[in-house]
Every structure is written in structure tokens, then in C-alpha cells.
Design a protein around this motif. Structure first.
Motif, short mmCIF file in Angstrom:
data_model
loop_
_atom_site.label_atom_id
_atom_site.label_comp_id
_atom_site.label_asym_id
_atom_site.label_seq_id
_atom_site.Cartn_x
_atom_site.Cartn_y
_atom_site.Cartn_z
N ARG A 53 0.72 -1.19 -0.03
CA ARG A 53 0.01 -0.09 0.19
C ARG A 53 0.91 1.45 -0.09
N LEU A 54 0.59 2.14 -0.77
CA LEU A 54 1.00 3.57 -0.79
C LEU A 54 0.29 4.57 0.02
N GLN A 55 0.65 5.18 0.95
CA GLN A 55 0.04 5.97 1.80
C GLN A 55 0.66 7.42 1.91
N HIS A 56 0.07 8.72 1.64
CA HIS A 56 0.49 9.94 1.86
C HIS A 56 -0.44 10.54 2.63
N ARG A 57 0.23 11.04 3.86
CA ARG A 57 -0.71 11.71 5.09
C ARG A 57 -0.05 13.24 4.98
N ILE A 58 -0.98 14.18 4.97
CA ILE A 58 -0.98 15.33 5.41
C ILE A 58 -1.17 15.61 7.00
N SER A 59 -0.31 16.01 7.72
CA SER A 59 -0.92 15.94 9.21
C SER A 59 -0.88 17.57 9.40
N PHE A 60 -1.83 17.97 10.18
CA PHE A 60 -2.00 19.35 10.77
C PHE A 60 -2.92 19.52 11.94
N PHE A 61 -2.77 20.74 12.54
CA PHE A 61 -3.10 20.95 13.71
C PHE A 61 -4.42 22.22 13.67
N ALA A 62 -5.30 22.02 14.44
CA ALA A 62 -6.03 23.40 14.51
C ALA A 62 -5.37 24.44 15.41
N GLU A 63 -5.66 25.39 15.20
CA GLU A 63 -5.24 26.46 16.17
C GLU A 63 -5.32 26.39 17.37
N GLY A 64 -4.37 26.08 18.45
CA GLY A 64 -4.61 25.89 19.90
C GLY A 64 -4.91 24.51 20.33
N ASP A 65 -4.95 23.55 19.19
CA ASP A 65 -5.30 22.20 19.63
C ASP A 65 -4.22 21.62 19.56
N ALA A 66 -3.90 20.61 20.55
CA ALA A 66 -2.83 19.62 20.51
C ALA A 66 -2.97 18.40 19.75
N ASP A 67 -4.18 18.15 19.58
CA ASP A 67 -4.34 16.89 18.61
C ASP A 67 -4.30 16.73 17.22
N VAL A 68 -3.66 16.09 16.37
CA VAL A 68 -3.29 15.88 15.09
C VAL A 68 -4.50 15.55 14.08
N SER A 69 -4.76 16.22 13.05
CA SER A 69 -5.75 15.74 12.15
C SER A 69 -5.04 15.58 10.92
N GLU A 70 -5.50 14.52 10.09
CA GLU A 70 -5.03 13.98 9.01
C GLU A 70 -5.63 14.07 7.70
N LEU A 71 -5.31 14.41 6.45
CA LEU A 71 -5.72 13.79 5.27
C LEU A 71 -4.71 13.06 4.61
N ARG A 72 -5.39 11.82 4.25
CA ARG A 72 -4.80 10.71 4.02
C ARG A 72 -5.21 10.21 2.39
#
Length: 156
Positions: free
Chosen positions: A62-81
Motif C-alpha cells: 500500500r502507498l499512503q501519503h498523509r498530510i498532518s495538521f493541527f487546529a489553532e490551539g489544539d494539541a491533537d493532530v488531524s490528517e488528510l490521507r
């Protein structure tokens, strides 16, 4: 199941691996351009990967490319995969591609949750059909350049 014991099997394996390498480069070029074109934030990152896993049905590449980002002031990471892969089973080849976003907080038009934006899975294919469909799936993934805007990220 793919079992490299002869010249034909070695040729099939080489075709599978060379196709996956080419598709990895295609997806990497797309996600890199997408990442550079949008402001995902200071602590964001792009993580490309090739995953090889053994499943009950058979081995998966499997090929997987993830863009990880944070909401302003948030410590939890969100991802576009973005992911695409092939599984070798006793009944043939399975190809699957997906774009999803895992959000810890609402972004753009999406609430906090995992949202599947594209999904396609095809089972019991020959090697040639699987590679052809996988190419089509990666092309479809690379056509989803509007997703960062839908998440509310401004173009640079």
C-alpha cells in the motif's frame, strides 16, 4: 497467489513492483504539490510511506501519503490521507484506493470525525487488470486537489 519460482513469476513480481514505484512517484508528486500550494500551518507535515502488511487474505502493498495538521490551539493532530494498494489473495488481486480525512475538530465543511471522500475496492482481478485499475484509482486520487479548500485551507 504470487509465488516467485519461475521466470514468469519473477516477471510478474517485477511488473507489480515497478508499477507500484511509478504510482508512488505520481502520488508523491501530487501530494507534495498539494502540500506546498496550501497553508496547512506551521507544525504541519507530509508523510509519504510504502506499507507492506500480511493479512489473512494475503500480503498487501500500500502507498499512503498523509498530510498532518493541527487546529489553532489544539494539541491533537488531524490528517488528510491518500492511499492506494494491492492485496494478493488466493482468488486473485484486490485493489483499493481511498481519500479520507480524520479531524479532531471541525474544518471547513467537515465536522470532527473521519470522513471518506473517495473509496473504491475491486476484488478477484488478474494482475494486469489490477495494475490497470490501480493506475486509474491513483489518477482519481490525484484529481482531488480541491480537498484542502474544502477543509478551509487557503492557497499560498
Amino acid at each position: 497467489m504470487l509465488n516467485v519460482t519461475g521466470a514468469d513469476d519473477a516477471e510478474s513480481t517485477a511488473l507489480l513492483l515497478s508499477t507500484m514505484h511509478r504510482l508512488y512517484q505520481q502520488l508523491d508528486d501530487f501530494t507534495t504539490q498539494l502540500y506546498l500550494a496550501h497553508n496547512f500551518g506551521d507544525e504541519s507535515g507530509l508523510v509519504p510511506a510504502v506499507l507492506i502488511e500480511k493479512h489473512a487474505a494475503g500480503p498487501e502493498l500500500r502507498l499512503q501519503h498523509r498530510i498532518s495538521f493541527f487546529a489553532e490551539g489544539d494539541a491533537d493532530v488531524s490528517e488528510l490521507r491518500f492511499s492506494a494498494g494491492v492485496t494478493i489473495t488466493s482468488a486473485g488481486f484486490t485493489v483499493q484506493a481511498m481519500v479520507d480525512v480524520a479531524l479532531e475538530r471541525p474544518f471547513g465543511e467537515f465536522g470532527a470525525d473521519v470522513h471518506t471522500l473517495y473509496f473504491e475496492r475491486l476484488d478477484q482481478l488478474s494482475l494486469m487488470d489490477a495494475l490497470s485499475r490501480l493506475q486509474e484509482q491513483v489518477t482519481a486520487l490525484c484529481g482531488m486537489g480541491d480537498v484542502p479548500c474544502r477543509l478551509g485551507f487557503a492557497a499560498r
